[in-house]
Design a protein around this motif. Structure first.
Motif, PDB file in Angstrom:
ATOM      1  N   LEU A  43      12.779  73.159 -84.580  1.00 61.88           N
ATOM      2  CA  LEU A  43      13.169  74.510 -84.171  1.00 61.88           C
ATOM      3  C   LEU A  43      13.147  74.656 -82.654  1.00 61.88           C
ATOM      4  CD1 LEU A  43      11.381  76.734 -86.832  1.00 61.88           C
ATOM      5  CD2 LEU A  43      13.831  76.398 -86.534  1.00 61.88           C
ATOM      6  N   GLU A  44      12.116  74.137 -82.024  1.00 61.80           N
ATOM      7  CA  GLU A  44      12.038  74.211 -80.565  1.00 61.80           C
ATOM      8  C   GLU A  44      13.204  73.472 -79.922  1.00 61.80           C
ATOM      9  OE1 GLU A  44       8.228  72.672 -79.458  1.00 61.80           O
ATOM     10  OE2 GLU A  44       7.138  74.280 -80.448  1.00 61.80           O
ATOM     11  N   THR A  45      13.510  72.289 -80.453  1.00 61.61           N
ATOM     12  CA  THR A  45      14.632  71.513 -79.924  1.00 61.61           C
ATOM     13  C   THR A  45      15.945  72.256 -80.140  1.00 61.61           C
ATOM     14  OG1 THR A  45      13.428  69.478 -80.397  1.00 61.61           O
ATOM     15  CG2 THR A  45      15.800  69.289 -80.037  1.00 61.61           C
ATOM     16  N   GLY A  46      16.111  72.856 -81.308  1.00 59.01           N
ATOM     17  CA  GLY A  46      17.318  73.628 -81.592  1.00 59.01           C
ATOM     18  C   GLY A  46      17.485  74.800 -80.643  1.00 59.01           C
ATOM     19  N   HIS A  47      16.391  75.486 -80.352  1.00 60.23           N
ATOM     20  CA  HIS A  47      16.465  76.617 -79.417  1.00 60.23           C
ATOM     21  C   HIS A  47      16.820  76.147 -78.006  1.00 60.23           C
ATOM     22  CE1 HIS A  47      15.255  79.679 -82.193  1.00 60.23           C
ATOM     23  NE2 HIS A  47      14.101  79.096 -82.463  1.00 60.23           N
ATOM     24  N   ARG A  48      16.232  75.011 -77.592  1.00 57.50           N
ATOM     25  CA  ARG A  48      16.551  74.491 -76.265  1.00 57.50           C
ATOM     26  C   ARG A  48      18.018  74.083 -76.174  1.00 57.50           C
ATOM     27  NH1 ARG A  48      12.959  69.819 -75.430  1.00 57.50           N
ATOM     28  NH2 ARG A  48      12.069  70.408 -77.393  1.00 57.50           N
ATOM     29  N   ILE A  49      18.517  73.432 -77.213  1.00 62.26           N
ATOM     30  CA  ILE A  49      19.928  73.008 -77.215  1.00 62.26           C
ATOM     31  C   ILE A  49      20.844  74.225 -77.218  1.00 62.26           C
ATOM     32  CG2 ILE A  49      21.700  71.903 -78.630  1.00 62.26           C
ATOM     33  CD1 ILE A  49      19.573  69.834 -79.398  1.00 62.26           C
ATOM     34  N   ASP A  51      20.207  77.244 -76.069  1.00 61.21           N
ATOM     35  CA  ASP A  51      20.165  77.890 -74.757  1.00 61.21           C
ATOM     36  C   ASP A  51      21.014  77.141 -73.737  1.00 61.21           C
ATOM     37  OD1 ASP A  51      18.494  79.807 -75.778  1.00 61.21           O
ATOM     38  OD2 ASP A  51      16.649  78.901 -75.003  1.00 61.21           O
ATOM     39  N   ARG A  52      20.947  75.816 -73.778  1.00 65.76           N
ATOM     40  CA  ARG A  52      21.760  75.032 -72.858  1.00 65.76           C
ATOM     41  C   ARG A  52      23.238  75.166 -73.177  1.00 65.76           C
ATOM     42  NH1 ARG A  52      17.986  69.649 -72.524  1.00 65.76           N
ATOM     43  NH2 ARG A  52      16.354  70.606 -71.269  1.00 65.76           N
ATOM     44  N   ALA A  53      23.573  75.193 -74.472  1.00 64.04           N
ATOM     45  CA  ALA A  53      24.981  75.322 -74.866  1.00 64.04           C
ATOM     46  C   ALA A  53      25.536  76.684 -74.455  1.00 64.04           C
ATOM     47  CB  ALA A  53      25.131  75.114 -76.368  1.00 64.04           C
ATOM     48  N   VAL A  54      24.733  77.729 -74.612  1.00 67.37           N
ATOM     49  CA  VAL A  54      25.182  79.068 -74.211  1.00 67.37           C
ATOM     50  C   VAL A  54      25.401  79.110 -72.704  1.00 67.37           C
ATOM     51  CG1 VAL A  54      24.440  81.474 -74.017  1.00 67.37           C
ATOM     52  CG2 VAL A  54      24.181  80.275 -76.178  1.00 67.37           C
ATOM     53  N   GLY A  55      24.477  78.524 -71.959  1.00 60.72           N
ATOM     54  CA  GLY A  55      24.636  78.479 -70.506  1.00 60.72           C
ATOM     55  C   GLY A  55      25.878  77.700 -70.105  1.00 60.72           C
TER      56      GLY A  55
END
Length: 115
Positions: A43-49, A51-55
């Motif tokens: 879940l943490e990895t998914g959230h980080r990915i 956030d980066r994809a949205v940016g």
């Protein structure tokens, strides 16, 4: 006597501490605990990915809009914002001037008529 009591108490405390550490580690290595920690890390990895994809998507949109404006200025598209008049009536006028067009014709929409 005081020495014996001291060493006995020290041994008991060390035993309790070691037992607590071993039990805590064993609880961390149970299948349920391993699955929960793996799920949390996923879940943490998914959230980080995400956030980066949205940016990245926001950066792409911003640069795309800037480039479109540059191209519009270079091609002169942005100079005249007025659009030409719509041409939707030309089709209707051409259809009425066609000799095959009959104004009062009724059409049957029975799907089984040809069968």
């Amino acid at each position: 006597m005081f020495r014996r009591t001291f060493w006995f108490t020290t041994g008991v405390a060390a035993g309790v501490w070691a037992t607590t550490k071993v039990n805590r580690k064993l609880r961390q290595l149970t299948p349920e605990s391993l699955a929960a920690s793996a799920a949390n890390k996923a879940l943490e990895t998914g959230h980080r990915i995400k956030d980066r994809a949205v940016g990245f998507a926001l950066d792409v949109r911003e640069n795309m809009a800037r480039r479109e404006e540059e191209l519009g200025d270079a091609l002169g598209i942005n100079a005249d914002p007025e659009l030409p008049a719509p041409r939707r009536f030309a089709v209707i006028e051409n259809q009425r001037s066609n000799p095959k067009y009959i104004e009062n014709t009724t059409y049957s929409y029975d799907r089984n008529e040809d069968h």
